[in-house]
Design an enzyme around this catalytic site. Structure first.
Site, PDB file in Angstrom:
ATOM      1  N   GLU A  48       0.829  -1.210   0.000  1.00  0.00           N
ATOM      2  CA  GLU A  48       0.000   0.000   0.000  1.00  0.00           C
ATOM      3  C   GLU A  48       0.864   1.261   0.000  1.00  0.00           C
ATOM      4  OE1 GLU A  48      -3.190   0.291  -0.481  1.00  0.00           O
ATOM      5  OE2 GLU A  48      -3.608  -1.845  -0.426  1.00  0.00           O
ATOM      6  N   ASN A  52       0.990   3.939  -3.043  1.00  0.00           N
ATOM      7  CA  ASN A  52       0.716   5.368  -2.826  1.00  0.00           C
ATOM      8  C   ASN A  52       1.820   6.233  -3.421  1.00  0.00           C
ATOM      9  OD1 ASN A  52      -1.734   5.032  -1.551  1.00  0.00           O
ATOM     10  ND2 ASN A  52      -0.977   5.530   0.494  1.00  0.00           N
ATOM     11  N   ARG A 107      -9.823   4.658  -7.444  1.00  0.00           N
ATOM     12  CA  ARG A 107      -9.055   4.171  -6.298  1.00  0.00           C
ATOM     13  C   ARG A 107      -9.988   4.112  -5.095  1.00  0.00           C
ATOM     14  NH1 ARG A 107      -4.699   2.091  -8.395  1.00  0.00           N
ATOM     15  NH2 ARG A 107      -3.939   1.904  -6.288  1.00  0.00           N
TER      16      ARG A 107
END
Length: 141
Positions: A48, A52, A107
């Site tokens: 994650e 990002n 997203r």
């Protein structure tokens, strides 16, 4: 107890490198013989954070560098993911569930939420135009 050990890797902000980051961290952390569940949590959190950096920090351009530092001392693990991308205007807002700046890409806006669920501590430091640093900690005890 193992002494302090640390590693650092860097790679271009290309989506293909997300899997590389998970495998590299997994191999390094495996020296501590974590449970399958703990290793999964760590890999998800790293995934994650790297996603990002690639999607939001560098806006999927593939040109910036993502740096991952990982260390452990005893059973305490610290992982830092750093980018020098566009940064986050409001970290507090960005850490709210469902918040996203990539509406056109559909997203989910759950990256920080997943990191917080998987790790014991998550600290985000970001400055617009200068990048973002995500520091995560996990105890194996």
């Amino acid at each position: 107890m193992p002494k302090k050990n640390e590693m650092q890797i860097q790679f271009y902000s290309q989506s293909i490198n997300e899997a590389f980051a998970r495998v590299a961290i997994s191999a390094f952390i495996s020296q501590l013989d974590p449970t399958v569940e703990v290793l999964y949590d760590i890999k998800m959190a790293v995934s994650e954070a790297v996603t990002n950096a690639i999607i939001h920090g560098y806006e999927n351009m593939g040109k910036g560098l993502v740096v991952i530092k990982c260390s452990y001392e005893g059973k305490e693990i610290e992982i830092t993911v750093i980018d020098e991308g566009k940064g986050i205007a409001s970290v507090e807002e960005a850490m709210k569930p469902l918040y996203t700046t990539s509406i056109e890409e559909e997203r989910a806006g759950l990256g920080f939420t997943v990191m917080q669920e998987m790790m014991d501590e998550v600290e985000v430091c970001s400055h617009p135009g200068k990048g973002t640093t995500v520091k995560m900690k996990k105890s194996l005890e």
